[in-house]
Design an enzyme around this catalytic site. Structure first.
Site, PDB file in Angstrom:
ATOM      1  N   ARG A 110      -3.127   0.125   0.942  1.00 55.25           N
ATOM      2  CA  ARG A 110      -2.591   0.190   1.815  1.00 55.25           C
ATOM      3  C   ARG A 110      -3.023   0.972   3.066  1.00 55.25           C
ATOM      4  NH1 ARG A 110      -1.347  -2.743  -1.362  1.00 55.25           N
ATOM      5  NH2 ARG A 110       0.423  -3.312  -2.485  1.00 55.25           N
ATOM      6  N   SER A 154       9.375  -1.371   0.307  1.00 53.88           N
ATOM      7  CA  SER A 154       8.779  -0.025  -0.318  1.00 53.88           C
ATOM      8  C   SER A 154       8.654   0.992   0.654  1.00 53.88           C
ATOM      9  CB  SER A 154       7.551  -0.092  -1.135  1.00 53.88           C
ATOM     10  OG  SER A 154       7.566  -1.086  -2.291  1.00 53.88           O
ATOM     11  N   GLU A 181       4.737   4.762   3.044  1.00 55.88           N
ATOM     12  CA  GLU A 181       4.137   3.425   3.219  1.00 55.88           C
ATOM     13  C   GLU A 181       4.670   2.863   4.607  1.00 55.88           C
ATOM     14  OE1 GLU A 181       3.828  -0.836   1.088  1.00 55.88           O
ATOM     15  OE2 GLU A 181       3.794   0.876   0.016  1.00 55.88           O
TER      16      GLU A 181
END
Length: 297
Positions: free
Chosen positions: A169, A223, A293
């Site tokens: 990520r 998320s 995130e």
């Protein structure tokens, strides 16, 4: 600031209209360029007027604070694409504003494999390239060949995937440029291979069903935290006893603890309070510092 521009600038635009959380204060200016030329003109205008510029995607991974942003927020919306076939393989060139999930479905129906893992993934191609989006056994880094970028608001370059600094990520595209103007993803080129369309569409259907089963209803950004190595952020937050915790109209989902859902009239401050509560509690109980995130501006 009344000079003519080839792009519409929306003053004092509520960012709650442009984020999947449905929260966020006003951007001093908001714009949606659809071509590289429009993006360059906008960047030059912002620099001329000494206004900070932030490029965003479709707002599916974004939290804008209640006080808003004193500057320009711009979402690149170009959606052109071209498929170059080479026998059993192909290369897809696609602009950054193109929806990721729709692209995956279109290609699967045509019998081209490589992006089917992205079924149901919110957001657009550009955001996936910036954040190395991934799920269900696939990620952007594994299929991307190169990315076309706008650097310093004026320089168009093509960087191979090996220069993007990909990790879980993460990419170097998340970092601001040397002059403070962040890089903008204009397009990406992806590697595909032939497969049976029926098999691919069955895979798409299975992923869609799994997403529907796992995803909480309501306005969210997916998320909130990255999964720490060898563990799950959702598991840790649940183990900390925070499922269902609510601040105002923001709630840590009782279905999936790594989701924070806007139950109606949540403020960004409510969401930020829950984010800090989750980080602090998990750190105290398990010694793990959760990393965001989502992007906060």
């Amino acid at each position: 600031m009344k000079e003519s521009l080839p792009i519409t600038l929306r003053p004092n635009e509520p960012m709650s209209r442009h984020t999947s959380w449905r929260v966020g204060g006003p951007a001093q200016y908001y714009a949606e360029p659809t071509t590289p030329d429009e993006a360059m003109v906008l960047a030059a205008w912002a620099m001329t007027h000494r206004l900070p510029l932030i490029w965003v995607g479709r707002g599916t991974n974004l939290l804008v604070r209640d006080e808003g942003f004193a500057g320009v927020i711009a979402s690149y919306r170009g959606q052109r694409w071209a498929l170059h076939e080479h026998g059993e393989t192909a290369e897809l060139w696609v602009e950054a504003g193109t929806p990721m999930a729709g692209t995956a479905r279109r290609l699967a129906a045509m019998g081209w494999a490589g992006l089917e893992w992205a079924e149901g993934l919110p957001g657009a191609i550009g955001g996936a390239i910036v954040g190395n989006a991934g799920c269900y056994g696939g990620d952007t880094a594994s299929v991307l060949i190169d990315a076309e970028l706008l650097l310093n608001g004026s320089e168009r370059v093509v960087w191979p995937v090996t220069e993007l600094g990909y990790a879980y990520r993460e990419s170097i595209l998340k970092r601001p440029g040397a002059d403070g103007v962040p890089p903008l993803v204009l397009a990406g080129r992806f590697r595909l291979h032939r497969a049976d369309p029926k098999v691919l569409m069955a895979r798409i259907g299975a992923i869609a069903a799994e997403r529907k089963r796992k995803t909480p209803a309501g306005s969210s950004c997916g998320s909130v935290f990255k999964n720490p190595p060898g563990d799950s952020a959702g598991r840790l937050i649940e183990a900390a006893g925070l499922k269902g915790t609510r601040v105002g109209d923001a709630e840590i989902s009782p279905i999936h603890a790594n989701y924070i859902v806007n139950r109606g009239q949540a403020r960004a401050a409510d969401i930020l309070t829950l984010i800090e509560l989750a980080r602090t509690t998990v750190a105290e109980q398990f010694g793990v510092m959760l990393q965001l995130e989502v992007r906060v501006i």
